[in-house]
Enzyme design. Sequence first.
Site, PDB file in Angstrom:
ATOM      1  N   ARG A   1       0.017  -2.984   3.973  1.00  0.00           N
ATOM      2  CA  ARG A   1       0.982  -4.071   4.192  1.00  0.00           C
ATOM      3  C   ARG A   1       0.938  -5.133   3.089  1.00  0.00           C
ATOM      4  O   ARG A   1       1.706  -6.090   3.122  1.00  0.00           O
ATOM      5  CB  ARG A   1       0.713  -4.740   5.548  1.00  0.00           C
TER       6      ARG A   1
ATOM      7  N   ARG B   1     -28.676   0.994 -13.079  1.00  0.00           N
ATOM      8  CA  ARG B   1     -29.160   0.010 -12.087  1.00  0.00           C
ATOM      9  C   ARG B   1     -28.385   0.084 -10.778  1.00  0.00           C
ATOM     10  O   ARG B   1     -28.901  -0.299  -9.722  1.00  0.00           O
ATOM     11  CB  ARG B   1     -29.091  -1.400 -12.680  1.00  0.00           C
ATOM     12  N   HIS B   2     -27.161   0.582 -10.852  1.00  0.00           N
ATOM     13  CA  HIS B   2     -26.338   0.660  -9.633  1.00  0.00           C
ATOM     14  C   HIS B   2     -26.807   1.772  -8.695  1.00  0.00           C
ATOM     15  O   HIS B   2     -26.574   1.713  -7.500  1.00  0.00           O
ATOM     16  CB  HIS B   2     -24.872   0.857  -9.998  1.00  0.00           C
TER      17      HIS B   2
ATOM     18  N   HIS C   1     -19.586   0.623  -9.893  1.00  0.00           N
ATOM     19  CA  HIS C   1     -20.769  -0.057  -9.353  1.00  0.00           C
ATOM     20  C   HIS C   1     -21.200   0.440  -7.979  1.00  0.00           C
ATOM     21  O   HIS C   1     -22.382   0.392  -7.656  1.00  0.00           O
ATOM     22  CB  HIS C   1     -20.506  -1.570  -9.255  1.00  0.00           C
TER      23      HIS C   1
ATOM     24  N   ARG D   1     -29.253   0.423  -6.163  1.00  0.00           N
ATOM     25  CA  ARG D   1     -28.568  -0.449  -5.193  1.00  0.00           C
ATOM     26  C   ARG D   1     -27.763   0.369  -4.189  1.00  0.00           C
ATOM     27  O   ARG D   1     -27.763   0.073  -2.989  1.00  0.00           O
ATOM     28  CB  ARG D   1     -27.647  -1.430  -5.945  1.00  0.00           C
TER      29      ARG D   1
ATOM     30  N   CYS E   1      -4.465   1.431   6.229  1.00  0.00           N
ATOM     31  CA  CYS E   1      -4.001   0.721   7.418  1.00  0.00           C
ATOM     32  C   CYS E   1      -3.363  -0.572   6.911  1.00  0.00           C
ATOM     33  O   CYS E   1      -3.184  -0.727   5.701  1.00  0.00           O
ATOM     34  CB  CYS E   1      -5.131   0.488   8.431  1.00  0.00           C
ATOM     35  N   GLY E   2      -3.029  -1.487   7.808  1.00  0.00           N
ATOM     36  CA  GLY E   2      -2.309  -2.677   7.368  1.00  0.00           C
ATOM     37  C   GLY E   2      -3.076  -3.490   6.334  1.00  0.00           C
ATOM     38  O   GLY E   2      -2.601  -3.726   5.221  1.00  0.00           O
ATOM     39  N   THR E   3      -4.262  -3.910   6.699  1.00  0.00           N
ATOM     40  CA  THR E   3      -5.089  -4.727   5.793  1.00  0.00           C
ATOM     41  C   THR E   3      -6.103  -3.902   5.020  1.00  0.00           C
ATOM     42  O   THR E   3      -6.712  -4.400   4.068  1.00  0.00           O
ATOM     43  CB  THR E   3      -5.894  -5.762   6.596  1.00  0.00           C
ATOM     44  N   GLY E   4      -6.376  -2.707   5.485  1.00  0.00           N
ATOM     45  CA  GLY E   4      -7.467  -1.900   4.933  1.00  0.00           C
ATOM     46  C   GLY E   4      -8.784  -2.183   5.633  1.00  0.00           C
ATOM     47  O   GLY E   4      -9.731  -1.395   5.536  1.00  0.00           O
TER      48      GLY E   4
ATOM     49  N   ASP F   1      -3.000   4.699   9.962  1.00  0.00           N
ATOM     50  CA  ASP F   1      -2.441   4.396  11.285  1.00  0.00           C
ATOM     51  C   ASP F   1      -0.942   4.191  11.056  1.00  0.00           C
ATOM     52  O   ASP F   1      -0.429   4.562   9.989  1.00  0.00           O
ATOM     53  CB  ASP F   1      -3.139   3.186  11.926  1.00  0.00           C
ATOM     54  N   HIS F   2      -0.254   3.588  12.032  1.00  0.00           N
ATOM     55  CA  HIS F   2       1.194   3.399  11.862  1.00  0.00           C
ATOM     56  C   HIS F   2       1.509   2.489  10.667  1.00  0.00           C
ATOM     57  O   HIS F   2       2.472   2.704   9.943  1.00  0.00           O
ATOM     58  CB  HIS F   2       1.807   2.825  13.147  1.00  0.00           C
TER      59      HIS F   2
ATOM     60  N   GLY G   1      -9.666  -2.583   9.053  1.00  0.00           N
ATOM     61  CA  GLY G   1     -10.050  -1.757  10.207  1.00  0.00           C
ATOM     62  C   GLY G   1     -10.555  -0.392   9.773  1.00  0.00           C
ATOM     63  O   GLY G   1     -11.611   0.066  10.223  1.00  0.00           O
TER      64      GLY G   1
HETATM   65  C1  RB5 Z   1      -2.090  -2.664  12.879  1.00  0.00           C
HETATM   66  O1  RB5 Z   1      -1.205  -3.609  13.349  1.00  0.00           O
HETATM   67  C2  RB5 Z   1      -3.198  -3.305  12.060  1.00  0.00           C
HETATM   68  O2  RB5 Z   1      -3.994  -4.087  12.874  1.00  0.00           O
HETATM   69  C3  RB5 Z   1      -4.013  -2.256  11.358  1.00  0.00           C
HETATM   70  O3  RB5 Z   1      -3.196  -1.488  10.548  1.00  0.00           O
HETATM   71  C4  RB5 Z   1      -5.104  -2.740  10.440  1.00  0.00           C
HETATM   72  O4  RB5 Z   1      -4.647  -3.709   9.545  1.00  0.00           O
HETATM   73  C5  RB5 Z   1      -6.374  -3.098  11.085  1.00  0.00           C
HETATM   74  O5  RB5 Z   1      -7.350  -3.486  10.451  1.00  0.00           O
END
Ligand code: RB5
Length: 151
Positions: A111, A134-135, A100, A138, A67-70, A10-11, A72
């Site tokens: 980010r 074993r993995h 695993h 699972r 994405c920002g946090t990974g 995303d952005h 989403g």
């Molecule tokens: C965008 O602002 C942010 O929400 C997106 O990149 C992501 O981190 C969502 O999980």
Amino acid sequence: MKERIPIASDHAGFEMKENISKALTALGFDVQDLGPSSPVSTDYPDYGHPLAEQVSKGEVKRGVLMCGTGLGMSYVANRHPHVRAAVAWTPEIASLARKHNDANVLVLPARFISDEDGVAILKTWLDTPFEGGRHERRVEKIELEEARENT
Ligand code: RB5
């Protein structure tokens, strides 16, 4: 023939996507950039679903999302059957996700890591084989139908 690897973001992941694209190309992969094509604000599901669909259908072996946090992007990708998307913020997490969990989608939290970290994580994920053993059982149980049959 070069392996095709789709990438999308995303952005928030846009700049890292450009860097990951260059790294994958330099490593000899055929990069398919599924967008976005600019850092204008976007909705990550619009870019994550098309990539996950390709992996889910077996059209490609693996793909990379950012994405920002990974988070989403991982929620989006993991809704697709046979997709195992792992958010990795260190090479060790990426290694374990392969060994695993047989992670077939790498999700980078753009980010929270540097471009250099992103490439190091990418290389580890690309080069680390699934351990099986074993993995295997699972990982098979992750798919709901198999889990219902085997528990
Ligand atoms: C965008 O602002 C942010 O929400 C997106 O990149 C992501 O981190 C969502 O999980």
